[in-house]
Write a protein that holds these residues in place. Structure first.
Motif, PDB file in Angstrom:
ATOM      1  N   GLY A  16      43.924  20.714  43.520  1.00 27.51           N
ATOM      2  CA  GLY A  16      44.792  19.641  44.010  1.00 27.51           C
ATOM      3  C   GLY A  16      46.183  19.654  43.410  1.00 27.51           C
ATOM      4  O   GLY A  16      47.006  18.810  43.725  1.00 27.51           O
ATOM      5  N   THR A  17      46.469  20.616  42.558  1.00 25.18           N
ATOM      6  CA  THR A  17      47.826  20.706  41.994  1.00 25.18           C
ATOM      7  C   THR A  17      48.490  21.956  42.565  1.00 25.18           C
ATOM      8  O   THR A  17      47.816  22.826  43.135  1.00 25.18           O
ATOM      9  CB  THR A  17      47.789  20.822  40.450  1.00 25.18           C
ATOM     10  N   PRO A  18      49.816  22.039  42.400  1.00 26.52           N
ATOM     11  CA  PRO A  18      50.501  23.254  42.919  1.00 26.52           C
ATOM     12  C   PRO A  18      50.032  24.535  42.227  1.00 26.52           C
ATOM     13  O   PRO A  18      50.205  25.630  42.748  1.00 26.52           O
ATOM     14  CB  PRO A  18      51.976  22.995  42.593  1.00 26.52           C
ATOM     15  N   ASN A  19      49.407  24.383  41.023  1.00 30.58           N
ATOM     16  CA  ASN A  19      48.955  25.563  40.293  1.00 30.58           C
ATOM     17  C   ASN A  19      47.535  25.976  40.655  1.00 30.58           C
ATOM     18  O   ASN A  19      46.930  26.779  39.956  1.00 30.58           O
ATOM     19  CB  ASN A  19      48.998  25.285  38.785  1.00 30.58           C
ATOM     20  N   GLU A  20      47.005  25.416  41.708  1.00 25.56           N
ATOM     21  CA  GLU A  20      45.601  25.660  42.052  1.00 25.56           C
ATOM     22  C   GLU A  20      45.296  27.157  42.168  1.00 25.56           C
ATOM     23  O   GLU A  20      46.038  27.911  42.796  1.00 25.56           O
ATOM     24  CB  GLU A  20      45.263  24.967  43.378  1.00 25.56           C
ATOM     25  N   ILE A  21      44.214  27.538  41.473  1.00 24.97           N
ATOM     26  CA  ILE A  21      43.793  28.947  41.526  1.00 24.97           C
ATOM     27  C   ILE A  21      42.356  28.975  42.026  1.00 24.97           C
ATOM     28  O   ILE A  21      41.506  28.254  41.512  1.00 24.97           O
ATOM     29  CB  ILE A  21      43.835  29.598  40.118  1.00 24.97           C
ATOM     30  N   THR A  22      42.094  29.797  42.995  1.00 21.60           N
ATOM     31  CA  THR A  22      40.719  29.975  43.448  1.00 21.60           C
ATOM     32  C   THR A  22      40.208  31.263  42.832  1.00 21.60           C
ATOM     33  O   THR A  22      40.665  32.352  43.164  1.00 21.60           O
ATOM     34  CB  THR A  22      40.645  30.048  44.975  1.00 21.60           C
ATOM     35  N   VAL A  23      39.268  31.117  41.890  1.00 20.09           N
ATOM     36  CA  VAL A  23      38.764  32.288  41.172  1.00 20.09           C
ATOM     37  C   VAL A  23      37.579  32.888  41.928  1.00 20.09           C
ATOM     38  O   VAL A  23      37.453  34.110  42.025  1.00 20.09           O
ATOM     39  CB  VAL A  23      38.361  31.905  39.734  1.00 20.09           C
ATOM     40  N   LEU A  24      36.705  32.017  42.434  1.00 21.89           N
ATOM     41  CA  LEU A  24      35.603  32.493  43.269  1.00 21.89           C
ATOM     42  C   LEU A  24      35.769  31.844  44.640  1.00 21.89           C
ATOM     43  O   LEU A  24      35.970  30.640  44.741  1.00 21.89           O
ATOM     44  CB  LEU A  24      34.252  32.101  42.663  1.00 21.89           C
ATOM     45  N   ASP A  25      35.684  32.656  45.652  1.00 27.26           N
ATOM     46  CA  ASP A  25      36.036  32.152  46.987  1.00 27.26           C
ATOM     47  C   ASP A  25      34.884  32.394  47.951  1.00 27.26           C
ATOM     48  O   ASP A  25      34.941  33.297  48.786  1.00 27.26           O
ATOM     49  CB  ASP A  25      37.326  32.857  47.455  1.00 27.26           C
ATOM     50  N   GLY A  26      33.832  31.616  47.801  1.00 30.44           N
ATOM     51  CA  GLY A  26      32.706  31.719  48.714  1.00 30.44           C
ATOM     52  C   GLY A  26      31.804  32.892  48.425  1.00 30.44           C
ATOM     53  O   GLY A  26      31.703  33.839  49.203  1.00 30.44           O
ATOM     54  N   ILE A  27      31.137  32.854  47.281  1.00 28.30           N
ATOM     55  CA  ILE A  27      30.240  33.940  46.887  1.00 28.30           C
ATOM     56  C   ILE A  27      28.825  33.651  47.383  1.00 28.30           C
ATOM     57  O   ILE A  27      28.317  32.537  47.191  1.00 28.30           O
ATOM     58  CB  ILE A  27      30.209  34.086  45.349  1.00 28.30           C
ATOM     59  N   ASP A  28      28.201  34.615  48.026  1.00 30.36           N
ATOM     60  CA  ASP A  28      26.786  34.546  48.375  1.00 30.36           C
ATOM     61  C   ASP A  28      26.105  35.708  47.675  1.00 30.36           C
ATOM     62  O   ASP A  28      26.516  36.850  47.837  1.00 30.36           O
ATOM     63  CB  ASP A  28      26.584  34.679  49.889  1.00 30.36           C
ATOM     64  N   LEU A  29      25.075  35.378  46.895  1.00 33.78           N
ATOM     65  CA  LEU A  29      24.392  36.447  46.161  1.00 33.78           C
ATOM     66  C   LEU A  29      22.934  36.081  45.979  1.00 33.78           C
ATOM     67  O   LEU A  29      22.601  34.967  45.598  1.00 33.78           O
ATOM     68  CB  LEU A  29      25.073  36.648  44.793  1.00 33.78           C
ATOM     69  N   HIS A  30      22.091  37.042  46.276  1.00 30.78           N
ATOM     70  CA  HIS A  30      20.665  36.825  46.055  1.00 30.78           C
ATOM     71  C   HIS A  30      20.149  37.938  45.159  1.00 30.78           C
ATOM     72  O   HIS A  30      20.304  39.106  45.459  1.00 30.78           O
ATOM     73  CB  HIS A  30      19.912  36.835  47.404  1.00 30.78           C
ATOM     74  N   ILE A  31      19.570  37.555  44.039  1.00 27.49           N
ATOM     75  CA  ILE A  31      19.014  38.555  43.135  1.00 27.49           C
ATOM     76  C   ILE A  31      17.546  38.227  42.918  1.00 27.49           C
ATOM     77  O   ILE A  31      17.196  37.101  42.531  1.00 27.49           O
ATOM     78  CB  ILE A  31      19.774  38.586  41.795  1.00 27.49           C
ATOM     79  N   ALA A  32      16.701  39.195  43.185  1.00 29.85           N
ATOM     80  CA  ALA A  32      15.259  38.976  43.053  1.00 29.85           C
ATOM     81  C   ALA A  32      14.827  39.203  41.618  1.00 29.85           C
ATOM     82  O   ALA A  32      15.533  39.833  40.816  1.00 29.85           O
ATOM     83  CB  ALA A  32      14.505  39.925  43.977  1.00 29.85           C
ATOM     84  N   SER A  33      13.659  38.697  41.301  1.00 26.67           N
ATOM     85  CA  SER A  33      13.113  38.845  39.962  1.00 26.67           C
ATOM     86  C   SER A  33      12.910  40.325  39.642  1.00 26.67           C
ATOM     87  O   SER A  33      12.422  41.088  40.470  1.00 26.67           O
ATOM     88  CB  SER A  33      11.787  38.091  39.884  1.00 26.67           C
ATOM     89  N   GLY A  34      13.313  40.747  38.453  1.00 28.88           N
ATOM     90  CA  GLY A  34      13.095  42.112  38.018  1.00 28.88           C
ATOM     91  C   GLY A  34      14.157  43.087  38.458  1.00 28.88           C
ATOM     92  O   GLY A  34      14.045  44.283  38.216  1.00 28.88           O
ATOM     93  N   GLU A  35      15.202  42.630  39.093  1.00 27.07           N
ATOM     94  CA  GLU A  35      16.274  43.530  39.518  1.00 27.07           C
ATOM     95  C   GLU A  35      17.206  43.863  38.360  1.00 27.07           C
ATOM     96  O   GLU A  35      17.347  43.078  37.417  1.00 27.07           O
ATOM     97  CB  GLU A  35      17.101  42.880  40.648  1.00 27.07           C
ATOM     98  N   PHE A  36      17.850  45.000  38.436  1.00 28.78           N
ATOM     99  CA  PHE A  36      18.885  45.400  37.477  1.00 28.78           C
ATOM    100  C   PHE A  36      20.163  45.563  38.276  1.00 28.78           C
ATOM    101  O   PHE A  36      20.327  46.517  39.017  1.00 28.78           O
ATOM    102  CB  PHE A  36      18.493  46.717  36.798  1.00 28.78           C
ATOM    103  N   VAL A  37      21.060  44.575  38.148  1.00 28.09           N
ATOM    104  CA  VAL A  37      22.247  44.543  39.001  1.00 28.09           C
ATOM    105  C   VAL A  37      23.502  44.691  38.159  1.00 28.09           C
ATOM    106  O   VAL A  37      23.671  44.002  37.149  1.00 28.09           O
ATOM    107  CB  VAL A  37      22.321  43.218  39.789  1.00 28.09           C
ATOM    108  N   ALA A  38      24.370  45.594  38.575  1.00 29.67           N
ATOM    109  CA  ALA A  38      25.682  45.685  37.943  1.00 29.67           C
ATOM    110  C   ALA A  38      26.656  44.864  38.761  1.00 29.67           C
ATOM    111  O   ALA A  38      26.680  44.981  39.990  1.00 29.67           O
ATOM    112  CB  ALA A  38      26.134  47.131  37.883  1.00 29.67           C
ATOM    113  N   ILE A  39      27.423  44.019  38.088  1.00 30.38           N
ATOM    114  CA  ILE A  39      28.504  43.318  38.778  1.00 30.38           C
ATOM    115  C   ILE A  39      29.786  43.946  38.277  1.00 30.38           C
ATOM    116  O   ILE A  39      30.124  43.853  37.090  1.00 30.38           O
ATOM    117  CB  ILE A  39      28.460  41.804  38.509  1.00 30.38           C
ATOM    118  N   VAL A  40      30.473  44.604  39.189  1.00 36.51           N
ATOM    119  CA  VAL A  40      31.628  45.392  38.777  1.00 36.51           C
ATOM    120  C   VAL A  40      32.894  44.833  39.425  1.00 36.51           C
ATOM    121  O   VAL A  40      32.850  44.255  40.506  1.00 36.51           O
ATOM    122  CB  VAL A  40      31.394  46.892  39.097  1.00 36.51           C
ATOM    123  N   GLY A  41      33.986  44.938  38.715  1.00 36.57           N
ATOM    124  CA  GLY A  41      35.253  44.459  39.257  1.00 36.57           C
ATOM    125  C   GLY A  41      36.341  44.561  38.213  1.00 36.57           C
ATOM    126  O   GLY A  41      36.069  44.690  37.027  1.00 36.57           O
TER     127      GLY A  41
END
Lengths: 234, 418
Positions: A14-39
């Motif tokens: 709501g301020t002029p400095n507004e920053i959107t860091v995450l913009d609509g993330i959908d993620l499904h991780i099942a039990s026992g998965e090994f996931v790399a999140i890279v960026g």
């Protein structure tokens, strides 16, 4: 295990400095998965990890951990989630200074209310698993980077959590030690059947994980299988 | 709880100098409170003892110059000696005895000068008082040998004397040997001779060191009041001590006797009566001392508050310094209460340790202070327990705000803080 639907994280909303860091993330991780999140740095991967780790709350969207919605919890309930369900491993180790390796591993169990004798037994067992049993009385400043990270991993496993959240765990280590630590994660995944989220900016390391999620400018831009389907380092 | 205490210990150990300086405020505050209170207590008990020697339950009565006379013409008034008709006569004393059944006994004393009792080359300084049998009771004279002055001695105006064990020892070597001897006393005006009938135990007044050398110490000796009066031009008394029966309400009795005496002196233009008891004197002295102690303790209390603010200040610094660590602890699952207890425990540990050191220091100071004033040092367990609890309270009170500030930190903000 992890259900993220349309999660948005904004700062200075709501301020002029507004920053959107995450913009609509959908993620499904099942039990026992090994996931790399890279960026790249600033892509929002750390913010995503903080939300998954119940350290931070999304501005909007839903996050369920093991079927429990997180955003409606109070501070104590969130602390409980961090304590029991999640094990954190940080880039800068974040061991408590002036506390021995053993004390550091015991700490999450202190907060969980585990009895001292049981706590000590479990901590020693975990340190032995990490090959650190000889150095359990050493303070963090008496340990090398790789040793510190092994203590930190033992600490993350203390309350037998479902998920290990590792934020650039090899970032402060040389490549040889880094590989060793990576090996430990793969072993935990294989032997302990933990869900592991591995956050890194290195595509090289990410390729060692069975699943690679790439984040860019607050959005998931790719979600594919890594090259290492077997889950071991050769 | 124990975990938290151990945790706080570790961080305090890491900042030894800082912890010590913080504690110093508490140490100074607590030790001054303890020192002031124990010296105050010692003085109170010493004053009480001194009063007790005079006989706390006695009522002193007598006559004095009217206030307007003194303020009028000072030099003339000061020179005035009461005429025999102004004095309290034997008849008036008898009347008083029959009027007040509360009176157990009366103590009369008449100054009969001072001098040197001599035997060959040996001597002893004595003051001579003419007394009645009641004097021993009122002044708690303890006999060591022989007997005290009796009513028969007074009726017979006998030349008998009761001397102190010091005098007996100086002249005759022992109390027993002194009895029956004729003792000669050289006063300024005359040489007097008395038969020793008794020896009493001399009690050194407390609160004062030996003022004269042991050998030259002047002790009282007692002769029958009638014998003393024989040489005096006045038959009446200017003052006497009343010993009421046990169980008498001193305040009421003193008031009654005061009114009675006032009537007696109503028409006298130059002289008036007085009556007071030591108990009320003691009570007012004690309450004054208490007020004084309280005032000094209040100042020391301010020092303690300053110490407490010091604790708070250092805790705030500690919280800021360890923000990142607090973040890590929260990531590992510490609830707000865990963090709060840890920091409160740290503050309590600081102030209680400071308190314990302060108590030790304060007791030492109090001990030295009491000894310097010649009073007996009294160790009060209530003060020690009270002080420990109070320093604990200071820790909780001044530690809570910083601790709560730490507890309320957002995990992610704390974790990001470098």
């Amino acid at each position: 295990m992890i259900e993220i639907r349309n999660v948005v994280k904004r700062y200075f909303a709501g301020t002029p400095n507004e920053i959107t860091v995450l913009d609509g993330i959908d993620l499904h991780i099942a039990s026992g998965e090994f996931v790399a999140i890279v960026g790249q740095s600033g892509s929002g991967k750390s913010t995503l990890m903080n939300i998954i780790g119940a350290l931070d709350q999304p501005s909007s969207g839903e996050y369920e951990l093991g079927g429990t919605p997180i955003q409606r919890m109070n501070r104590d309930e969130l602390a409980q989630i961090r304590n029991r369900k999640i094990g954190f491993v940080f880039q800068s180790f974040n061991l408590i200074p002036r506390n021995s390796a053993l004390k550091n591993v015991e700490l999450p169990m202190v907060y969980a209310g585990v009895k001292p004798a049981e706590r000590s037994r479990r901590a020693k067992e975990l340190l032995a698993m990490m090959g650190m049993d000889e150095r359990m009385d050493h303070q963090p400043n008496e340990l090398s980077g790789g040793q510190k990270q092994r203590v930190a991993i033992a600490r993350a496993l203390a309350n037998n959590p479902d998920i290990i959240l590792a934020d650039e765990p090899t970032g402060a280590l040389d490549s040889k030690t880094g590989n060793l630590v990576m090996e430990i994660f793969l072993r935990i995944h294989r032997e302990e059947k933990k869900t592991i989220l591995f956050i890194t900016h290195s595509t090289e390391l990410a390729e060692l994980c069975p699943r690679v999620v790439t984040v860019k400018d607050g959005r998931i831009v790719s979600d594919k299988a890594g090259s290492n389907r077997g889950g071991t380092l050769s | 709880m124990i975990e938290n205490l151990l945790l706080s210990l570790e961080s305090l150990r890491a900042n030894k100098m800082r912890s010590f300086l913080t504690m110093l405020g508490i140490i100074i505050g607590i030790s001054s409170v303890i020192a002031v209170i124990s010296v105050g207590n010692a003085m109170t008990s010493s004053v009480t003892n001194q009063f007790a020697e005079f006989g706390i339950n006695n009522v002193s009565i007598g006559m004095q110059m009217r206030a307007e006379e003194i303020s009028g013409e000072f030099s003339a008034a000061a020179a005035k000696v009461p005429k025999d008709s102004d004095r309290i006569s034997n008849e008036q004393i008898d009347a008083m005895l029959s009027r007040f059944p509360e009176i157990e006994t009366l103590s009369l004393s008449e100054d009969a000068g001072r001098g040197k009792a001599k035997l060959a080359r040996k001597y002893s300084n004595v003051s001579i008082s003419g007394v009645n049998a009641g004097y021993a009771k009122a002044n708690k004279v303890k006999m060591a040998e022989g007997r005290y002055v009796s009513d028969t001695d007074i009726k017979g105006t006998r030349n008998v004397i009761v001397v102190s064990d010091r005098t007996a020892d100086a002249l005759y070597g022992s109390n027993k040997a002194a009895i029956g001897n004729n003792m000669i006393i050289y006063t300024d005006k005359a040489i007097k001779q008395f038969t020793i009938i008794g020896v009493y135990q001399y009690a050194q007044p407390s609160g004062m060191g030996a003022m004269a050398s042991d050998k030259d110490l002047e002790t009282s000796s007692y002769i029958p009041v009638s014998t003393a009066k024989k040489d005096s031009q006045y038959k009446g008394f200017t003052s006497l001590t009343v010993v009421p029966r046990t169980g008498t309400d001193l305040t009421v009795f003193t008031d009654k006797i005061s009114v009675y005496l006032s009537k007696m002196y109503e028409k006298n233009k130059e002289w008036e009566s007085y009556a007071y008891n030591m108990k009320s004197e003691l009570e007012s002295t004690n309450s004054m001392m208490k007020t004084l102690s309280l005032a000094v303790a209040a100042v020391a209390g301010i020092a303690l508050i300053v110490g407490g603010i010091g604790v708070m200040n250092i805790m705030l610094v500690s919280v800021t310094e360890r923000t990142h660590e607090i973040g890590v602890r929260k990531a590992l699952g510490a609830k707000d209460a865990h963090i709060r207890t840890q920091f409160v425990a740290e503050a309590v540990f600081l102030s209680v340790t400071g308190g314990l050191i302060g108590i030790t220091l304060g007791l030492i100071l109090g001990f030295i202070g009491s000894k310097l004033m010649g009073a007996e040092f009294v160790l009060s367990p209530y003060i020690i327990v009270g002080t420990v609890l109070f320093s604990m309270f200071i820790g909780i009170f001044f530690g809570y705000y910083p601790a709560n500030k730490a507890a309320k930190l957002n995990p992610i903000d704390a974790l990001r803080y470098e």
